[in-house]
Design a protein around this motif. Structure first.
Motif, short mmCIF file in Angstrom:
data_model
loop_
_atom_site.label_atom_id
_atom_site.label_comp_id
_atom_site.label_asym_id
_atom_site.label_seq_id
_atom_site.Cartn_x
_atom_site.Cartn_y
_atom_site.Cartn_z
N THR A 53 0.82 -1.22 0.00
CA THR A 53 0.00 0.00 0.00
C THR A 53 0.85 1.27 0.00
O THR A 53 0.40 2.31 -0.44
N LYS A 54 2.09 1.18 0.45
CA LYS A 54 2.98 2.35 0.41
C LYS A 54 3.26 2.76 -1.03
O LYS A 54 3.59 3.91 -1.29
N GLN A 55 3.11 1.85 -1.97
CA GLN A 55 3.37 2.15 -3.39
C GLN A 55 2.15 2.74 -4.09
O GLN A 55 2.25 3.21 -5.22
N ASN A 56 0.99 2.70 -3.45
CA ASN A 56 -0.23 3.21 -4.08
C ASN A 56 -0.16 4.71 -4.28
O ASN A 56 0.33 5.44 -3.41
N ASP A 57 -0.68 5.16 -5.41
CA ASP A 57 -0.68 6.59 -5.72
C ASP A 57 -2.10 7.14 -5.76
O ASP A 57 -2.40 8.06 -6.51
N PHE A 58 -2.97 6.55 -4.95
CA PHE A 58 -4.36 6.99 -4.90
C PHE A 58 -4.79 7.07 -3.44
O PHE A 58 -4.16 6.47 -2.57
N PRO A 59 -5.86 7.81 -3.15
CA PRO A 59 -6.33 7.93 -1.77
C PRO A 59 -6.77 6.57 -1.21
O PRO A 59 -7.36 5.77 -1.93
#
Length: 78
Positions: A53-59
């Motif tokens: 989840t640290k790589q996610n670029d969305f809210p």
């Protein structure tokens, strides 16, 4: 499981499909295992802070720490 089984997310086609399959499997096992007096629980934690989840670029609304998620899961099963 995952909340993505309920709500489609763009760019998460494979992930969401796999979680929908887990949801379906758990629901059918709940029915099938009643005669053996076996309970089946499905955990749908939402977003949990992980390397993925640290790589996610969305809210990620309501993201939880692993400790928070673990406590909520244990409370729910109890």
């Amino acid at each position: 499981g995952s909340a993505s089984a309920y709500v489609p997310f763009a760019r998460a086609e494979a992930y969401g499909s796999s979680k929908a399959a887990i949801h379906y499997l758990m629901k059918t096992l709940q029915i099938s295992l009643v005669p053996q007096d076996i309970s089946v629980s499905l955990v749908v934690p939402g977003f949990v802070e992980t390397p993925m989840t640290k790589q996610n670029d969305f809210p990620m609304p309501f993201i939880q720490t692993p400790k928070q998620a673990s406590q909520a899961i244990r409370d729910g099963i109890a």
